[in-house]
Scaffold this motif. Sequence first.
Motif, mmCIF file in Angstrom:
data_model
loop_
_atom_site.group_PDB
_atom_site.id
_atom_site.type_symbol
_atom_site.label_atom_id
_atom_site.label_comp_id
_atom_site.label_asym_id
_atom_site.label_seq_id
_atom_site.Cartn_x
_atom_site.Cartn_y
_atom_site.Cartn_z
ATOM 1 N N ASP A 67 -0.718 8.717 10.895
ATOM 2 C CA ASP A 67 -1.508 8.140 9.719
ATOM 3 C C ASP A 67 -2.849 7.441 9.993
ATOM 4 O O ASP A 67 -2.843 6.809 11.026
ATOM 5 C CB ASP A 67 -0.593 6.671 8.920
ATOM 6 N N GLU B 51 -3.255 12.860 10.394
ATOM 7 C CA GLU B 51 -4.149 12.657 9.080
ATOM 8 C C GLU B 51 -5.240 12.172 9.410
ATOM 9 O O GLU B 51 -5.948 11.002 9.656
ATOM 10 C CB GLU B 51 -3.268 11.416 8.366
ATOM 11 N N HIS C 139 -0.527 12.231 -2.213
ATOM 12 C CA HIS C 139 -0.350 10.975 -2.599
ATOM 13 C C HIS C 139 -1.427 10.118 -2.573
ATOM 14 O O HIS C 139 -1.716 9.147 -3.576
ATOM 15 C CB HIS C 139 0.578 10.131 -1.785
ATOM 16 N N ASP C 140 -2.531 10.765 -2.245
ATOM 17 C CA ASP C 140 -3.768 10.018 -1.961
ATOM 18 C C ASP C 140 -4.855 10.561 -3.283
ATOM 19 O O ASP C 140 -4.558 11.740 -3.738
ATOM 20 C CB ASP C 140 -4.509 10.141 -0.481
ATOM 21 N N HIS D 12 -2.171 -0.043 11.844
ATOM 22 C CA HIS D 12 -1.863 -1.379 11.639
ATOM 23 C C HIS D 12 -0.657 -1.677 11.222
ATOM 24 O O HIS D 12 0.369 -0.913 11.053
ATOM 25 C CB HIS D 12 -2.649 -1.728 10.274
ATOM 26 N N ARG E 269 3.814 12.304 11.244
ATOM 27 C CA ARG E 269 2.536 12.149 10.578
ATOM 28 C C ARG E 269 1.639 10.987 11.100
ATOM 29 O O ARG E 269 2.255 9.950 10.511
ATOM 30 C CB ARG E 269 2.624 12.111 8.914
ATOM 31 N N ARG F 48 -4.452 5.396 -7.714
ATOM 32 C CA ARG F 48 -3.482 6.492 -7.084
ATOM 33 C C ARG F 48 -1.982 6.522 -7.540
ATOM 34 O O ARG F 48 -1.347 7.746 -7.657
ATOM 35 C CB ARG F 48 -3.395 6.563 -5.517
ATOM 36 N N ASP G 89 1.010 -1.121 0.095
ATOM 37 C CA ASP G 89 0.030 -0.167 -0.010
ATOM 38 C C ASP G 89 0.901 1.325 -0.096
ATOM 39 O O ASP G 89 0.754 2.054 0.842
ATOM 40 C CB ASP G 89 -0.996 0.029 1.263
HETATM 41 C C1 GLC Z 1 -3.605 6.876 5.026
HETATM 42 C C2 GLC Z 1 -2.636 7.033 3.681
HETATM 43 C C3 GLC Z 1 -3.113 6.198 2.642
HETATM 44 C C4 GLC Z 1 -3.270 4.633 2.965
HETATM 45 C C5 GLC Z 1 -3.880 4.490 4.441
HETATM 46 C C6 GLC Z 1 -3.606 3.169 4.989
HETATM 47 O O1 GLC Z 1 -4.853 7.140 4.532
HETATM 48 O O2 GLC Z 1 -2.632 8.423 3.298
HETATM 49 O O3 GLC Z 1 -2.029 6.190 1.577
HETATM 50 O O4 GLC Z 1 -3.580 3.982 1.926
HETATM 51 O O5 GLC Z 1 -3.534 5.667 5.323
HETATM 52 O O6 GLC Z 1 -2.492 3.125 5.713
#
Ligand code: GLC
Length: 643
Positions: free
Chosen positions: A286, A328, A395-396, A186, A284, A520, A143
């Motif tokens: 996440d 985030e 990036h998303d 995770h 950051r 993406r 991912d």
């Molecule tokens: C956040 C990231 C994304 C990722 C997700 C799972 O949203 O920006 O790119 O897929 O977390 O870790």
Amino acid sequence: MTTSMNVGTGEWKMAVKNREYKTGEGKAGLKNIPFQKRLEPHLDELKWLYMELYDNQQMFEGLCSGMEEFCRARRASLKRLDTKREKNPGWFRKSSMLGMMMYTDQFAGTLTGVKEKLDYIESCNVNYLHLMPLLDTPRGRSDGGYAVSDFRKVRDGLGTMDDLRALADECHKRGISLCLDFVMNHTSEEHEWAKRARAGEREYRDRYFFYDSYDVPRQYEQTVPQVFPATAPGNFTYLPEAGSYVMTSFYPYQWDLNYRNPAVFNEMMYNFLYLANCGMDVIRIDAVPYIWKELGTDCRNLPQVHTIVRMMRMIGEIVCPGVLLLGEVVMEPEKVAPYFGTVEKPECHMLYNVTTMATLWHSVAARDARLLKHQMKAISRLPDTCLFLNYLRCHDDIGWGLDYPLLESWGMKQVPHKKYLNDFFTGKIPESFSRGELYNEDPVTGDARFCGTTASMCGVERAGFEMDDAGMDHGIGRILCLHGFLFFLSGIPVLYSGDEIGQVNDYTYKDNPEKAADSRYIHRGRFHWELTGCIKDGGSVQGRIFSGLKQMEELRRGEPLFGADARFSVRETWDDSVLCLVREQEQGKLVGIFNFHDYERIAWIDETDGMYQDMMTGEMLRASAVRVDGHGFRWLKRAEAGS
Ligand code: GLC
């Protein structure tokens, strides 16, 4: 935030005062004075919150002891930075802050490569660098690096932990701050804990959500929405070799951590502190809204999430006070702001301004700035301690999390409007200038998100292919106008690497089976160094964009009115496609006007407090009935009396 009974923090405080608290490992009486001094003001609250979640004195002592170890291990240069930043806690609120986010491999191959390219990064006026996930992650089940298999190892091919430290040191020498993701919701299925859990070790199964039958997962599925409805449907994955289901809110190879288990919390805090001690300035966090799970809920933004973030903030302030937390939180606006916490009990230092980003692109497609005005008013009402990280692209994907009740009151109904936005940005509508692809189109709801680069969304890709010079002028104009808006906001503007040279979509991901299913990657392409050769050519696309951004960046950097302490307000323009924002402080005033229409419009404002100068062109004018070109903008500064 929840409350609970006092849990005997008094004795602890005494012990700390005497510098004799237990470490959990029998090492009584460690005398780390700066640590004690920083722990003391937070101890009551930290213990209170910890006990509320875990009710486990021994684990709490273990946590404090671990924190002390990390404090001790922190390098002298980082401790100096901590002290400097403690003396100047608003260090990241200045108008000179400018960020860039990038993939190490796509930009420069390796971490050492990035270090060698710092001159270029500095030539972009960037002093905050977000390197996309670079820790160990399995190939093809990664991912984009958000499935971490080792929080203390750089991914093969990018370099080593020492290279990361060396990069951080060099960045610090140049006054650049480094940001790294901490993927805390995770781990990868290949993480040591996951492997041991899969092998049946109880202790490690308890670090995740394991179920022997589908009964509980079925109940969760009734209330928990899906993150990736098309690419990874469902929130659980069956592991045939273990005969169990494991919770996987994101991809099946990203196993959700169970923060009900204090071992998970403590260990993850150590991982956070480890990264901080490698020299990261911004962490950051996440996907943070997802970290607490509760049956019968949507498992998003639960109160315990805030308890954890608050504890993390305190842990950071105790061990590495120079390090910032960036949350985030890709959620609707009312869910985002609570992650700042309160003035007395702050949580994140910074949050992504996700709603403004999505609303901005809606304004581009609809040539309608009304919703953006509304959003700007909402932001102007927040306390100025709330600092946003502003961006056009990252990036998303872009999810259309817009204020639909308001849009519907103007006749824009959710389902057809989202379809319009997606059709517009994918270029399905003949007059659309944008190019890009859908992301995670939900076969059930028909909902979809969108992927593409700024330049492609603004018309540069289409105009380039069609050799349409006028279209190119418009595309470049839109790019500059959107950055003009971005830089006018309070907070840290963050460029997406490649945007500074107008890089368009990269379709080659489709040839790579590891990436093909995830659109993406269309905006995660290789950085085209060859295009930087054109940035000095004022007639080239790259030169026009690069120099336009540079002019704005330098004006912003030199003007304290762009700093986060200036008052920020919205003016009525009496034109739905024109937005007007004002920034003021005792010493001056700026008026920003942004036209989302393709043709010239008039901003029917009337600021009668003197003459203004257009900062971009030098033109002197009155801030009354101001003309603005199609997708153009103006930054007006009130002239000093007598000038
Ligand atoms: C956040 C990231 C994304 C990722 C997700 C799972 O949203 O920006 O790119 O897929 O977390 O870790």
